[in-house]
Design a protein around this motif. Structure first.
Motif, PDB file in Angstrom:
ATOM      1  N   ARG A  97       9.915   8.578   0.161  1.00 56.20           N
ATOM      2  CA  ARG A  97       9.792   7.250  -0.812  1.00 56.20           C
ATOM      3  C   ARG A  97      10.975   6.153  -0.772  1.00 56.20           C
ATOM      4  O   ARG A  97      10.807   5.051  -0.819  1.00 56.20           O
ATOM      5  CB  ARG A  97       9.905   8.020  -2.299  1.00 56.20           C
ATOM      6  CG  ARG A  97       9.554   6.757  -3.446  1.00 56.20           C
ATOM      7  CD  ARG A  97       8.153   6.493  -3.370  1.00 56.20           C
ATOM      8  NE  ARG A  97       8.064   5.584  -4.592  1.00 56.20           N
ATOM      9  CZ  ARG A  97       7.584   5.935  -5.878  1.00 56.20           C
ATOM     10  NH1 ARG A  97       7.417   7.444  -6.218  1.00 56.20           N
ATOM     11  NH2 ARG A  97       7.325   5.028  -6.973  1.00 56.20           N
ATOM     12  N   CYS A  98      12.049   6.681  -0.214  1.00 57.10           N
ATOM     13  CA  CYS A  98      13.215   6.150  -0.175  1.00 57.10           C
ATOM     14  C   CYS A  98      13.243   4.653   0.627  1.00 57.10           C
ATOM     15  O   CYS A  98      12.786   4.859   1.893  1.00 57.10           O
ATOM     16  CB  CYS A  98      14.362   6.799   0.190  1.00 57.10           C
ATOM     17  SG  CYS A  98      16.048   5.961   0.257  1.00 57.10           S
TER      18      CYS A  98
ATOM     19  N   CYS B 166      13.371   8.266  -5.814  1.00 58.97           N
ATOM     20  CA  CYS B 166      13.452   9.547  -5.532  1.00 58.97           C
ATOM     21  C   CYS B 166      13.347  10.243  -6.670  1.00 58.97           C
ATOM     22  O   CYS B 166      12.737  11.433  -6.696  1.00 58.97           O
ATOM     23  CB  CYS B 166      14.729   9.792  -4.438  1.00 58.97           C
ATOM     24  SG  CYS B 166      16.389   9.461  -5.558  1.00 58.97           S
TER      25      CYS B 166
ATOM     26  N   CYS C 256      11.545  12.815  -1.437  1.00 56.04           N
ATOM     27  CA  CYS C 256      12.498  11.654  -1.780  1.00 56.04           C
ATOM     28  C   CYS C 256      12.570  10.717  -0.423  1.00 56.04           C
ATOM     29  O   CYS C 256      12.899   9.673  -0.649  1.00 56.04           O
ATOM     30  CB  CYS C 256      13.841  12.687  -2.439  1.00 56.04           C
ATOM     31  SG  CYS C 256      14.304  13.830  -1.041  1.00 56.04           S
TER      32      CYS C 256
ATOM     33  N   THR D 289      17.336  18.492   3.012  1.00 54.52           N
ATOM     34  CA  THR D 289      17.511  17.134   2.294  1.00 54.52           C
ATOM     35  C   THR D 289      18.937  16.584   2.929  1.00 54.52           C
ATOM     36  O   THR D 289      20.056  17.265   2.963  1.00 54.52           O
ATOM     37  CB  THR D 289      17.477  17.151   0.934  1.00 54.52           C
ATOM     38  OG1 THR D 289      18.458  17.908   0.544  1.00 54.52           O
ATOM     39  CG2 THR D 289      16.128  17.410   0.335  1.00 54.52           C
TER      40      THR D 289
ATOM     41  N   TRP E 105      17.655   8.697   2.213  1.00 58.35           N
ATOM     42  CA  TRP E 105      17.530  10.016   2.105  1.00 58.35           C
ATOM     43  C   TRP E 105      16.758  10.725   3.391  1.00 58.35           C
ATOM     44  O   TRP E 105      16.172   9.443   3.966  1.00 58.35           O
ATOM     45  CB  TRP E 105      16.554  10.548   0.919  1.00 58.35           C
ATOM     46  CG  TRP E 105      17.021  10.961  -0.539  1.00 58.35           C
ATOM     47  CD1 TRP E 105      16.903  10.020  -1.392  1.00 58.35           C
ATOM     48  CD2 TRP E 105      17.807  11.719  -0.856  1.00 58.35           C
ATOM     49  NE1 TRP E 105      17.664  10.295  -2.464  1.00 58.35           N
ATOM     50  CE2 TRP E 105      17.978  11.451  -2.282  1.00 58.35           C
ATOM     51  CE3 TRP E 105      18.242  12.892  -0.155  1.00 58.35           C
ATOM     52  CZ2 TRP E 105      18.726  12.493  -2.983  1.00 58.35           C
ATOM     53  CZ3 TRP E 105      18.889  13.796  -1.133  1.00 58.35           C
ATOM     54  CH2 TRP E 105      19.116  13.411  -2.290  1.00 58.35           C
TER      55      TRP E 105
ATOM     56  N   CYS F  32      10.130  13.001  -7.711  1.00 59.20           N
ATOM     57  CA  CYS F  32      10.783  14.544  -7.378  1.00 59.20           C
ATOM     58  C   CYS F  32       9.714  15.423  -8.283  1.00 59.20           C
ATOM     59  O   CYS F  32       9.762  15.219  -9.439  1.00 59.20           O
ATOM     60  CB  CYS F  32      12.236  14.548  -7.585  1.00 59.20           C
ATOM     61  SG  CYS F  32      12.804  16.472  -7.395  1.00 59.20           S
TER      62      CYS F  32
END
Length: 594
Positions: free
Chosen positions: A565-566, A501, A562, A488, A571, A505
């Protein structure tokens, strides 16, 4: 608190746990991916870059990488990293054309290596491609050191051992068999430009209790295994006691099973939780009918009419930390043979004490842990000879570091000058929602190694017990790897604090909160921070509220949700590569080119 990263303070980054856990680093997730693709030869060469002996270590390694494997945090069982090294080794193609090229024109420097064990072989592996002449002195008529003499053939077959040794000797190493060095002073007089000592820890520890020297049926473990390896011992009594419970003891008791022993007991002074032997070694021994007795301290050897009939032991009761004990009773156990496997020691009677090599209070040479040089310039130590018994993977790492020092020394460069390790972070994003790695979680359990049938494995000493993974097992096991080199990375200025995020998670490792002292911050995380030894990763202040993004690396499974989805690409998932310098090479590029 500050963010932790290689290049950018706004990034979160964690190097691969299993990679750092191994003394001789290798890119574990990368070679597992290569195996998954059926690229066994590429995986083997990637592993060989640092570990030198993939097939040998795939059978014998103590596996320091596996306890650090992130998979173990999910279902309690790490990926079978060691077993997969063996898969790549057993299924590889001919690698002759991939081995380092040896220059026909030498550089004029001659290096002596004492002993033909893993440390010396690694030194030769690294120096031969640089044009050095390496002369190896081996006291026996065959190479391998303790890999040959202390690891039984049912664990490490002769063909596997010699295949990887010959890869190195075939580079043009001059090896002198039956050449026991009896004087360092005499060797120095031969004019070598540098000397490497890789003689191992060749002396087994004694047990000086009554009766020890009254019979010839009490054996030192490593000497006894050596006598089996060279064909001098081919039988043992029916009742055998093994004193000690390390890996050597396991090899001794399992060898006894093959030499005619019927009632074989391993005698442990302390409870099982304090054993030195690897868990899998204990399991294999018990599978073969060996009994392990805990809390027994040897008192004396019982001799009648000059014949060993057994031993007396104190049966102990320990406190919870196994530091204090009390004697419950004295018990007698019958024995035809007793094998002492209580440790190993170094022995340097052949090194004169007036030639500038200092020894410490334990009669060990004083060796620099970084350069591997002793107190006399130009003489280097490695493997068990440097700091006592460790294992093959440590010997390989010592050999790598000694080779760097020897190369520097011969080129008039300070041996303390070490090139830094390199690190790459490469984004795995390929498009708006496409990534160049798979993050699917595979629920499969760790695969169980198949073994030769019990009745067959005792027919000969050299029948390899472990059969290796089948194709189906390999395909399943590689999918258990969680690609933890895909890391990450977080860029604080891009974050709009939308909480996407955090919502997605699966393990609640992310928290947006105000900054503070670590003890206070840990109380405000989304999930309790159970492992307090694992650092928290804390970003710079976020642009909207000046709060911070915190990640508990102990919980993170590197799934990448994360980053997927960001909405602002705050991220990212980035592949980590560790680039390792070797003698004459600034950094290894094997990871990038495999």
């Amino acid at each position: 608190m500050n963010a932790t990263d290689v290049n950018n303070p706004n990034y979160f980054h964690k190097v691969v746990d299993c990679q750092w856990a191994c003394p001789a680093h290798t890119n574990v997730p990368e070679y597992i991916r290569l195996i998954a693709q059926g690229r066994y030869t590429d995986a083997y060469m990637l592993n060989r870059e640092s570990n030198v002996f993939p097939a040998i270590l795939g059978r014998t390694c103590d596996r320091p990488c596996e306890p650090a494997c992130r998979r173990g945090r999910v279902d309690g069982k790490p990926v079978a990293i060691c077993r997969l090294k063996r898969v790549a080794a057993d299924l590889r193609d001919d690698i002759t054309d991939r081995l380092p090229k040896i220059p026909s024109q030498k550089n004029g420097k001659r290096i002596a290596c004492i002993g033909a064990g893993p440390a010396s072989l690694t030194v030769a592996n690294d120096l031969m491609p640089l044009g050095y002449e390496v002369v190896m002195f081996e006291k026996y008529d065959r190479p391998g050191g303790l890999m040959r003499t202390n690891i039984p053939a049912f664990r490490l077959p002769e063909a596997v051992l010699m295949d990887e040794i010959n890869q190195i000797l075939g580079m043009g190493v001059e090896i002198r068999y039956n050449s026991d060095i009896t004087s360092m002073q005499a060797l120095l007089a031969e004019g070598f430009d540098a000397i490497f000592v890789g003689t191992g820890a060749p002396r087994g520890k004694e047990l000086d209790i009554p009766g020890r020297h009254d019979t010839d049926r009490i054996h030192i473990g490593i000497d006894w295994l050596e006598s089996i390896a060279f064909g001098h011992t081919d039988s043992v009594g029916e009742n055998v006691l093994i004193i000690g419970v390390g890996n050597t003891a396991m090899d001794c008791c399992r060898s006894s099973c093959r030499l005619g022993g019927k009632d074989i007991k391993v005698m442990a002074r302390r409870p099982r939780g304090f054993f030195k032997a690897s868990p899998w070694e204990l399991e294999d021994a018990e599978e073969e009918g060996v009994e392990i007795l805990i809390n027994h301290a040897p008192v004396r050897f019982v001799i009648e009419n000059g014949k060993l009939i057994g031993m007396d032991f104190e049966r102990l009761e320990w406190d919870s930390q196994a530091k204090k004990s009390k004697t419950l009773e004295t018990v007698f156990l019958p024995a035809d043979d007793v094998i002492l496997a209580i440790g190993q020691e170094n022995a340097f009677p052949w090194i004169e004490r007036d030639i500038g090599i200092e020894f410490d209070k334990w009669d060990m040479p004083v060796v620099d842990e970084k350069t591997m040089q002793c107190t006399r310039a130009g003489i280097f130590f490695g493997g068990d000879a440097a700091w006592g018994p460790k294992n093959i993977i440590w010997a390989a790492e010592h050999g790598h570091q000694a080779a760097i020092s020897i190369h520097n020394y011969c080129q008039a460069v300070p041996i303390t000058e070490r090139l830094p390790q390199g690190m790459n972070l490469i984004s795995q994003k390929m498009g708006i929602s496409e990534w160049s790695y798979h993050n699917d979680y595979n629920p499969s359990k760790r695969q169980k190694m198949q073994h030769v049938d019990l009745t067959r494995r005792f027919q000969q000493m050299n029948i390899e017990v472990e059969l290796g993974f089948s194709a189906e097992q390999t395909a399943t096991e590689v999918l258990r790897c969680m690609n933890c080199d895909i890391e990450t990375a977080f860029v604080a200025p891009r974050c709009i604090e939308c909480d996407a995020c955090i919502d997605i998670c699966p393990v609640q490792c992310l928290t947006i909160t105000r900054n503070g002292e670590e003890d206070d911050l840990r109380q405000r995380l989304s999930a309790p921070a159970i492992n307090l030894t694992q650092d928290l990763y804390v970003s710079d202040p976020l642009p909207q509220t000046a709060r911070i993004m915190a990640k508990d690396e102990d919980l993170c499974v590197h799934c990448g949700l994360c980053a997927e989805r960001c909405p602002t690409a705050a991220w990212d998932m980035q592949k980590f590569e560790l680039l390792i310098p070797y003698a004459g090479r600034p950094v290894s590029t094997a990871c990038a080119t495999a």
